[in-house]
Structure formats: structure tokens, C-alpha cells
Design a protein around this motif. Structure first.
Motif, PDB file in Angstrom:
ATOM      1  N   TYR A 175     -30.380   0.393   9.176  1.00 15.47           N
ATOM      2  CA  TYR A 175     -30.343  -0.856   9.936  1.00 15.47           C
ATOM      3  C   TYR A 175     -29.059  -1.609   9.598  1.00 15.47           C
ATOM      4  N   GLN A 176     -28.593  -2.395  10.568  1.00 16.01           N
ATOM      5  CA  GLN A 176     -27.392  -3.201  10.317  1.00 16.01           C
ATOM      6  C   GLN A 176     -27.702  -4.664  10.559  1.00 16.01           C
ATOM      7  N   THR A 177     -27.082  -5.525   9.768  1.00 16.24           N
ATOM      8  CA  THR A 177     -27.242  -6.954  10.019  1.00 16.24           C
ATOM      9  C   THR A 177     -26.128  -7.396  10.962  1.00 16.24           C
ATOM     10  N   VAL A 178     -26.527  -7.964  12.095  1.00 15.44           N
ATOM     11  CA  VAL A 178     -25.530  -8.380  13.087  1.00 15.44           C
ATOM     12  C   VAL A 178     -25.818  -9.808  13.568  1.00 15.44           C
ATOM     13  N   THR A 179     -24.797 -10.437  14.168  1.00  7.44           N
ATOM     14  CA  THR A 179     -25.001 -11.771  14.749  1.00  7.44           C
ATOM     15  C   THR A 179     -24.964 -11.629  16.269  1.00  7.44           C
ATOM     16  N   LEU A 180     -25.995 -12.158  16.910  1.00  7.13           N
ATOM     17  CA  LEU A 180     -26.088 -12.056  18.368  1.00  7.13           C
ATOM     18  C   LEU A 180     -26.102 -13.449  18.969  1.00  7.13           C
ATOM     19  N   ILE A 211     -28.364 -15.794  16.574  1.00  7.30           N
ATOM     20  CA  ILE A 211     -29.246 -15.297  15.520  1.00  7.30           C
ATOM     21  C   ILE A 211     -28.558 -14.226  14.679  1.00  7.30           C
ATOM     22  N   GLU A 212     -28.991 -14.223  13.411  1.00  7.80           N
ATOM     23  CA  GLU A 212     -28.542 -13.159  12.523  1.00  7.80           C
ATOM     24  C   GLU A 212     -29.771 -12.272  12.335  1.00  7.80           C
ATOM     25  N   VAL A 213     -29.617 -10.979  12.617  1.00  5.62           N
ATOM     26  CA  VAL A 213     -30.808 -10.136  12.706  1.00  5.62           C
ATOM     27  C   VAL A 213     -30.518  -8.720  12.207  1.00  5.62           C
ATOM     28  N   GLN A 214     -31.589  -8.040  11.728  1.00  5.79           N
ATOM     29  CA  GLN A 214     -31.442  -6.637  11.293  1.00  5.79           C
ATOM     30  C   GLN A 214     -31.857  -5.726  12.439  1.00  5.79           C
TER      31      GLN A 214
END
Ligand code: GTP
Ligand code: MG
Length: 433
Positions: A375-380, A411-414
């Protein structure tokens, strides 16, 4: 007071027959398995005949001397049927029946009988009937107008009785197969699973696979009991000490602390040389495993033949077309093994007992470690007009932070690699570097 006496139907007395041609390496194992299958079909095994030959006899399967021996042994032991560890041609069955006076049941027909007996849901019943009709089709003599020679068309258990009046020709069987296939595609259960798949498309999917009776359903039930709270108990699946207890696919959601979740599916177990028709007609049932992000192969570690069973599972997965899905090898029933400590992890292997709570917790941890590893942490940045996507993400993923801007929600999400593909359009450029 009345005493009732249960009268059980007398069991059919059968011989097991096996031909070891080309020195088949798995011969002993498949003969043991054949015996288990016969017992599962409620047959009484009274004797066994084996022959080593370079190749199969085209007319009678066994060589002529062996055919005589079978006839004599059957008379001596009062057997009426011989169950053979292979799929025979229609003419081999006919010739062998004629020369021995026995009913001949081949491995395919035996497995189909067991499946027919175990099928309870509408979907499983249709899938089994399709496979049986396909088996029957090449075995119908064009001129035959009775089902004594037409195998597999009707109640297998009443072999040779009550079927003579039925007139089924190839055309009507083909028509029936195509009607059933249509019914299957429209069946509620298939539609339900597909609907659920669409609704839950963001949740990682994990499938339990493996040899029949290994403990897949028990593992599913214990995971549900441990993690799904109250809801877990009424969502239990059927588990039992018998071959092919499960013939359907059940999908359940497992929610772990910290909102980590995955969909878990339990499906039909495998046995060696599972008939091709059966695999084809159970395609929609097995599709769930094909679409999993992670497979858990459950193995009965207490069975001395567990290595062969793993081999069978590998071959069946290959036949279904499942490859390249990461797998955890879950060596179950360690409580029945001597000098084996559990739960214990070694690489991708877990030694455990589905009946032990520490084991189940460790399995859950292995599953989440594995599925969340890539999984990667990304900002959407999700525009306000795409509220549905935001709702999906909120329900199904781990959101680490949330903020509102003029254009949308930040949001910052995995995200899993698959989710990342879906939501890449919202990704903020800064994380893409
Ligand atoms: N002692 C012991 N028995 C177990 C364990 N796990 C499962 N069993 C038993 O093994 C039998 C088969 O379990 P199931 O969960 O129905 O097996 P399955 O893999 O779902 O089998 P199919 O649906 O037939 O393919 C049941 O009697 C279970 O109670 C275990 O860890 N220890
Ligand atoms: Mg099961």
C-alpha cells in the motif's frame, strides 16, 4: 412409549480397481483417495484389485486375466460394483460391465455423485447437473431409448432402476444444458456475489483455497468469531468432517481493529483429478479465488499425505487459471500433530490450529501485513462533485488526515496498487515525484 428402530438402507458393496500404467508416481496416493471418496459416497469397500500394465487395454481397461479375477473376487465377496480410479471411455465401461456382470463406476462419476449428494443451494445444484449431463452426453447410445445404458442422466443412486421410462436423447440433453447455463448466469447468488464485488471493490480480497476437509470453513468461521463481533456468529458457514462439505462460495467481510478490513471467501475444496466438466461448471464459484489479492492455502498438516494434497491444490489452481497471486501456506490442525509447536510463522508459512484463538489472531496479522505491504500513502484532492468517490474511500480505506479546500476535499490515504489506479486522477502532483 414407542421405540423406533432406524433402518438404514444396506450399503452397496464395492471393489476398488486401479491400473498402474507407465508406473504412475501418485498411484498409491490416488488409490487411498479413491477409498475416501467411496466412503464419502456411502459405499462399503469390500476389496481391492490392482494391476501394473504398460498401457490401458482399449477394450476393457484392465487386461483379460484381471477381468476374470475381478469377476471371481466380486462373487466371492458379494460385491455388485467396481469403482475404478480413472476416467474410462463409454465402451470400456460397457465391455467391462458385460464381462464381469458388475456395475462399473469410474472416478469422475463417483465424484459427480458425491457433489450431487452435497449440493443444497440452487446454484450448486445447477452446476452439478450441468457437469453430470456433460458427462452423460457422450455415453448415450444413439439408438438407446432407455437410460439403463445412459449414464449420469438421472438419480445415480438408483442405478439401473426407474430410469428406463425416461427418454432423453442427445438433443434434449444439449438443450437442457444450455437452459441450465442460462439459468445459472441469471441466478440470484451469482448476481449477489457480483453486486457485492462492485460495492466492495476497494477492499482487499483474500480467498481460502485447498484440499477438501483441510479446515477452510473452520478457519473462516473462527476469523469471523474473533473479529466480526456479534455479527460473526450468524454469518457462520457450514463446516463438517466430510469431503466436499462446502460446494458454494461464501464471501464475508472481516474488520480488524484500526479499520483494516478485507473480504474473505471460502469455497469448494479440491481433490486430485477433479473432473474437467466440474471445474468448468463451477467456474463462477471458483472465480472469487481467481480475483483475490491474496490466497491462503489451508493444509491439513496432521494428514500423512499433506504433501500430495498440496500438489493437488497446485495442479487444480493451475487448471482454473490461477497464477501469480501471492499465497500464505497455512498448515492447519497442528493440535493433532505430535511435537509441533504452534502458532508459528516461518516466511510465508504458518503452522496453526483453526481451533486456537492465538493462531487465528496471528493468521489475521499475517494477512494484513501481506495485503497492506504494498500500500502507498498518497494525498488526493476529491472535487465536491465526486462525493460518491469520497464516500467509498471513507468506508473502505484508512484515511490518515482530511482537510477542506475551495475546490474539494483533501485527504491523505493508504491505497492498494489497484485502488491507486482508480483514484490516480485525484492524486496531488507532489506525491507523484
Ligand atoms: N482438531 C482440529 N480439527 C480441525 C481443525 N480445523 C478444522 N478441523 C476439523 O476438520 C473438519 C473439516 O473442516 P472444514 O472447515 O469443514 O473443512 P473444509 O476445508 O472447509 O472442507 P470442504 O468444505 O469439505 O472442502 C471439521 O470436522 C473441523 O472441525 C483444527 O485446527 N484442529
Ligand atoms: Mg468447507
Amino acid at each position: 412409549m414407542t421405540n423406533t428402530i432406524e433402518v438404514q438402507a444396506p450399503q452397496e458393496r464395492v471393489l476398488l480397481g486401479g491400473l498402474n500404467y507407465n508406473g504412475r508416481a501418485d498411484f498409491d496416493y490416488t488409490m487411498t483417495e479413491l477409498q475416501q471418496l467411496a466412503i464419502a459416497d456411502e459405499l462399503a469397500v469390500v476389496g481391492e484389485v490392482r494391476q501394473n500394465l504398460d498401457r490401458v487395454d482399449r477394450a476393457t481397461y484392465f487386461g483379460s486375466g484381471k477381468v476374470e479375477e475381478i469377476k471371481g473376487l466380486a462373487q466371492e465377496l458379494n460385491a455388485t460394483t467396481i469403482v475404478i480410479d480413472d476416467e474410462l471411455s463409454p465402451s470400456q465401461i460397457a465391455n467391462l460391465e458385460k464381462q464381469t456382470g458388475l456395475h462399473v463406476l469410474d472416478r469422475t462419476e463417483l465424484i459427480l455423485e458425491i457433489f450431487a449428494d452435497r449440493a443444497h443451494t440452487a446454484q450448486a445444484k445447477i452446476q452439478v447437473e450441468i457437469a453430470r449431463l456433460q458427462y452423460a452426453l457422450p455415453r448415450i447410445h444413439p439408438s438407446a431409448n432407455n437410460l439403463d445404458q445412459q449414464r449420469g442422466g438421472g438419480g445415480f443412486k438408483n442405478r439401473g432402476s426407474g430410469e428406463t421410462k425416461t427418454e432423453l436423447n442427445r438433443r434434449t440433453i444439449r438443450k437442457r444444458i444450455s437452459d441450465l447455463q442460462q439459468k445459472l448466469t441469471g441466478s440470484d447468488q451469482v448476481a449477489d456475489t457480483q453486486q457485492q464485488r462492485r460495492n466492495e471493490s476497494d477492499i482487499p480480497r483474500v480467498a481460502l483455497v485447498g484440499y477438501t476437509n483441510a479446515g477452510k470453513s473452520t478457519t473462516m468461521n473462527e476469523l469471523l468469531r474473533t473479529f466480526a463481533g456479534e455479527q460473526g456468529t450468524d454469518k457462520q458457514v457450514f463446516e463438517k468432517d466430510m469431503l466436499f462439505a462446502t460446494l458454494d462460495t461464501s464471501v464475508r467481510k472481516i474488520v480488524l481493529p484500526q479499520n483494516q478490513r478485507f473480504l474473505l471467501s471460502d469455497t469448494v475444496g479440491f481433490v486430485s483429478h477433479l473432473p474437467h466438466n466440474l471445474i468448468a461448471s463451477f467456474n463462477s464459484t471458483l472465480a472469487e479465488a481467481a480475483q483475490a489479492d491474496l490466497l491462503i492455502q489451508v493444509i491439513d498438516f496432521s494428514d500423512p499425505n499433506y504433501r500430495e494434497m498440496m500438489q493437488t491444490t497446485a495442479e487444480t489452481l493451475k487448471e482454473i487459471g490461477i497464477k501469480d497471486i501471492p499465497m500464505i501456506y497455512a498448515f492447519n490442525k497442528a493440535d493433532r500433530c505430535e511435537n509441533v509447536s504452534y502458532p508459528e510463522i516461518e516466511g510465508h508459512d504458518l503452522t496453526y490450529s483453526a481451533k486456537d484463538s492465538a493462531s487465528i489472531k496471528l493468521l489475521a496479522k499475517m494477512i494484513t501485513d501481506q495485503i497492506y505491504a504494498n500500500y502507498q500513502t498518497v494525498t488526493l484532492l476529491i472535487p465536491f462533485s465526486e462525493a460518491r468517490d469520497l464516500a467509498q474511500l471513507t468506508a473502505n480505506t484508512k484515511i490518515l488526515s482530511q482537510d477542506y479546500t475551495e475546490t474539494g476535499t483533501l485527504i491523505e490515504v493508504q491505497l492498494s496498487p489497484r485502488q491507486l489506479q482508480t483514484y490516480q486522477k485525484y492524486q496531488q502532483v507532489s506525491d507523484q515525484n
